[in-house]
Design a protein around this motif. Sequence first.
Motif, PDB file in Angstrom:
ATOM      1  N   HIS A   1       0.608   5.222  -8.436  1.00  0.00           N
ATOM      2  CA  HIS A   1      -1.050   5.912  -8.937  1.00  0.00           C
ATOM      3  C   HIS A   1       0.015   7.201  -9.419  1.00  0.00           C
TER       4      HIS A   1
ATOM      5  N   GLU B   1       1.033  -1.323   0.183  1.00  0.00           N
ATOM      6  CA  GLU B   1      -0.124   0.261   0.156  1.00  0.00           C
ATOM      7  C   GLU B   1       1.282   1.226  -0.378  1.00  0.00           C
TER       8      GLU B   1
ATOM      9  N   ARG C   1       0.565   4.326  -3.970  1.00  0.00           N
ATOM     10  CA  ARG C   1       0.460   5.844  -3.844  1.00  0.00           C
ATOM     11  C   ARG C   1       1.311   6.186  -4.511  1.00  0.00           C
TER      12      ARG C   1
END
Length: 388
Positions: A134, A127, A131
């Motif tokens: 993205h 996780e 980010r």
Amino acid sequence: MKRSIPYTLAQRKKLVITPKISAVLSLISSAFIVKKVWNDHSNKRSNVVGRVLLCMSLSDIVSSFAWFLSSWPAPKGTFPFSVGNTATCSAQGLIMQLGLATPLYNAGLSFFYLLIIRYGLKERRLEQLERWVHVGILLFVLTTSLVCLSLGLYNPSYSACWIAPLPFTCKDNCIRGNNAVFYRLVFGIIPLWLSLFFCLACMLSIHMSVRKVEKRNSRYAVGPARVARTKRSKMMASNAAWYVAVLFLTWLPPTVNVVLAIFDKKFFWMSMIAGISQPLQGFYNCIIFIRRRGKLQDALTVAIRKSMRSSKSNIYAVSQDIAHRIDSVKNRGSNAGCTTAAVLSVLSPEDLKEIKQEDNQKCGEGIAFEAEVSTEGVNVCSIQGKSE
């Protein structure tokens, strides 16, 4: 010097109609993936791979919509059925460039499969990296889209609007889109093929890792939990490989077509194949999503049950030890009796029934089993006591 476009009117009509059919299939398919993955997220069962797949499908919806429009946004008279103007053509070109996020997210998907299968990274660490993936992808497509828009590079190209000179046959001193071939390579073709080769490198690394684990398992005796994890890794590796294969299947024909155009070579059949295949990635992804998702669950269940049948004797021993401890407590006059043991396993209901019957015969009626599916092997929970 000008490039020629040796297509008849009938051929050009076919080139602008066929992408619409492929785009509709891809739109419906990607929407299906988005719905399923979003349901997982709503049920708190989402993970990094699912979210990357979700973003890839959303990007495909955007690009498929642009392909469905096909020649309509182009300035009137440019293509068959074109009814737009320069502004609508630029808007379609910008959407097309934003759709480049689809192969980039495919590379991100391969990257996370590599981290999970080969390096064993946990969800929390994934996780943290997610980010940045993205941010990098969205920053690239947004920046390149706006740069092309500011330079007037979005013009009629093949059967839709993208990075191209105006007129399309122009090489120097064009009305719009000077150096369009250069920008098409730098902002389109090169990032695309870097993504493709990155995916291929990830798949090779995953394959080598899985083969190494299989060889080690064949040499040494391993527990059922390790067997189940290996099976799961193999299925995930196969799943990732199929997504990469689809990426090549989708983008190889358009790339060949663009390269041929750069060298002044145009073939109608190649343009047709490119027009059909490029909007179809969402459709291919949906087939893999449905087939491999169900197959993964079925294969895991079969593999876990098969590996756990050899461990029934261990569960017998656990249940007998529990019963022995219960009898010892009762014989000492304790009021704390224990009549229920919850043993978490991955056995089928038929296996549980068989174990329960045999243990009830050996240990009395005080041992009960509860099943829970797990890919990590057998977990035994604490004994739940009940006064008698």
